[in-house]
Design an enzyme around this catalytic site. Sequence first.
Site, PDB file in Angstrom:
ATOM      1  N   TYR A 175      32.193  33.415  49.362  1.00 21.43           N
ATOM      2  CA  TYR A 175      32.841  34.204  48.301  1.00 21.43           C
ATOM      3  C   TYR A 175      32.231  35.613  48.241  1.00 21.43           C
ATOM      4  O   TYR A 175      32.955  36.620  48.240  1.00 21.43           O
ATOM      5  CB  TYR A 175      32.683  33.483  46.951  1.00 21.43           C
ATOM      6  N   LYS A 214      34.132  39.154  49.098  1.00 23.98           N
ATOM      7  CA  LYS A 214      34.353  40.240  48.139  1.00 23.98           C
ATOM      8  C   LYS A 214      33.728  41.550  48.628  1.00 23.98           C
ATOM      9  O   LYS A 214      34.257  42.637  48.372  1.00 23.98           O
ATOM     10  CB  LYS A 214      33.814  39.842  46.759  1.00 23.98           C
TER      11      LYS A 214
HETATM   12  P1  NAD Z   1      42.716  31.877  38.689  1.00 23.62           P
HETATM   13  O1  NAD Z   1      42.290  30.666  39.439  1.00 23.62           O
HETATM   14  O2  NAD Z   1      42.889  31.810  37.204  1.00 23.62           O
HETATM   15  O3  NAD Z   1      44.076  32.460  39.318  1.00 23.62           O
HETATM   16  C1  NAD Z   1      44.258  32.605  40.708  1.00 23.62           C
HETATM   17  C2  NAD Z   1      45.720  32.465  41.040  1.00 23.62           C
HETATM   18  O4  NAD Z   1      45.841  32.629  42.459  1.00 23.62           O
HETATM   19  C3  NAD Z   1      46.303  31.080  40.698  1.00 23.62           C
HETATM   20  O5  NAD Z   1      47.523  31.224  39.988  1.00 23.62           O
HETATM   21  C4  NAD Z   1      46.527  30.436  42.063  1.00 23.62           C
HETATM   22  O6  NAD Z   1      47.645  29.551  42.101  1.00 23.62           O
HETATM   23  C5  NAD Z   1      46.743  31.663  42.943  1.00 23.62           C
HETATM   24  N1  NAD Z   1      46.452  31.380  44.350  1.00 23.62           N
HETATM   25  C6  NAD Z   1      45.409  30.680  44.864  1.00 23.62           C
HETATM   26  N2  NAD Z   1      45.528  30.590  46.192  1.00 23.62           N
HETATM   27  C7  NAD Z   1      46.645  31.267  46.536  1.00 23.62           C
HETATM   28  C8  NAD Z   1      47.315  31.514  47.766  1.00 23.62           C
HETATM   29  N3  NAD Z   1      46.835  31.043  48.934  1.00 23.62           N
HETATM   30  N4  NAD Z   1      48.450  32.248  47.749  1.00 23.62           N
HETATM   31  C9  NAD Z   1      48.956  32.722  46.588  1.00 23.62           C
HETATM   32  N5  NAD Z   1      48.383  32.488  45.389  1.00 23.62           N
HETATM   33  C10 NAD Z   1      47.249  31.770  45.365  1.00 23.62           C
HETATM   34  O7  NAD Z   1      41.645  33.005  39.095  1.00 23.62           O
HETATM   35  P2  NAD Z   1      41.171  34.340  38.343  1.00 23.62           P
HETATM   36  O8  NAD Z   1      39.900  34.019  37.653  1.00 23.62           O
HETATM   37  O9  NAD Z   1      42.272  34.983  37.607  1.00 23.62           O
HETATM   38  O10 NAD Z   1      40.800  35.228  39.618  1.00 23.62           O
HETATM   39  C11 NAD Z   1      41.672  36.210  40.146  1.00 23.62           C
HETATM   40  C12 NAD Z   1      40.864  37.075  41.099  1.00 23.62           C
HETATM   41  O11 NAD Z   1      39.762  37.639  40.414  1.00 23.62           O
HETATM   42  C13 NAD Z   1      40.281  36.315  42.298  1.00 23.62           C
HETATM   43  O12 NAD Z   1      40.360  37.127  43.446  1.00 23.62           O
HETATM   44  C14 NAD Z   1      38.846  36.099  41.881  1.00 23.62           C
HETATM   45  O13 NAD Z   1      37.984  35.944  42.981  1.00 23.62           O
HETATM   46  C15 NAD Z   1      38.557  37.397  41.144  1.00 23.62           C
HETATM   47  N6  NAD Z   1      37.445  37.347  40.204  1.00 23.62           N
HETATM   48  C16 NAD Z   1      37.426  36.440  39.198  1.00 23.62           C
HETATM   49  C17 NAD Z   1      36.326  36.409  38.331  1.00 23.62           C
HETATM   50  C18 NAD Z   1      36.237  35.418  37.194  1.00 23.62           C
HETATM   51  O14 NAD Z   1      35.166  35.306  36.577  1.00 23.62           O
HETATM   52  N7  NAD Z   1      37.304  34.696  36.872  1.00 23.62           N
HETATM   53  C19 NAD Z   1      35.271  37.338  38.507  1.00 23.62           C
HETATM   54  C20 NAD Z   1      35.347  38.257  39.550  1.00 23.62           C
HETATM   55  C21 NAD Z   1      36.442  38.255  40.399  1.00 23.62           C
END
Ligand code: NAD
Length: 260
Positions: A159, A163
């Site tokens: 991960y 990133k």
């Molecule tokens: P989440 O799990 O709530 O949402 C992710 C969405 O992506 C889901 O709807 C899922 O169905 C979709 N998805 C997964 N695999 C997929 C694929 N192969 N094709 C199309 N869609 C797909 O996640 P989130 O927390 O909203 O995270 C969104 C982004 O933010 C990610 O890139 C994550 O790494 C990043 N992020 C999240 C956090 C956190 O604390 N939540 C922190 C830093 C970065």
Amino acid sequence: MSEEVICRRLVDRVAVVTGGGSGIGLATSRRLASEGAHVVVADIDEARAKEVATEVNGIAVQCDVTDQESVEAMFRTAFDTYGRIDIAFNNAGISPPSDASILDTDLEAWRLVQEVNVTSVYYCCKAVIPYMKKQGRGSIINTASFVAVMGAATSQISYSASKGAVLSMSRELGVEFAKDGIRVNALCPGPVDTPLLQELFAKDEVAAQRRMVHVPMGRFAQANELAAAVAFLASDDAGYVTANTFLVDGGISSAYTTPI
Ligand code: NAD
């Protein structure tokens, strides 16, 4: 932060949001629509994409971002429906438990995370930039993370590496296409209060505290605070912002000690 819409900076802009069915993508689909954009909600989960698209009066596209043809078809649908693509929020990503310390993470887990988190961003940018070049304008926001700029002893090795790659890819694209009117920025969220995070930390109070002590504000971000940052980057208000490491992390990456 208030849910109330305070500005309409994106009237009639066309925005594609990957991972639009949940978390940050869901909050951003709502925010972009509330500022006047037509939103294409793309997600591997078709039912969620449809639900969100209905809510924001946009369209849903079932898309697996690890499949190049699926990604190309998704942007084609967006263009064929609305005649342009102004904003691409390449946001879908995963952080599975099989990705941990390098000593425990096997090649399959490593590759899965690289495919979903980085190769997907390569596919999305490669597919959308030609549309934006023709228009002479566009804003791409790729979701990286604060772990792209900091190390964690609670490792998720693939991960973090993924990133870091999203961050440097975004920087390079921002520089390469600056004179084409295309801005490319990396959104670097701190920990966001999503159902995933709540579930993880509800189960393990010690793990939650281990992280929270590093957050100057003493709380995780709300998804709509990330959505507000994306709306800014997508809008003309960010006209001189490109190739940027856009941290929305509550100060984590700047803190040595934190308030007691
Ligand atoms: P989440 O799990 O709530 O949402 C992710 C969405 O992506 C889901 O709807 C899922 O169905 C979709 N998805 C997964 N695999 C997929 C694929 N192969 N094709 C199309 N869609 C797909 O996640 P989130 O927390 O909203 O995270 C969104 C982004 O933010 C990610 O890139 C994550 O790494 C990043 N992020 C999240 C956090 C956190 O604390 N939540 C922190 C830093 C970065």
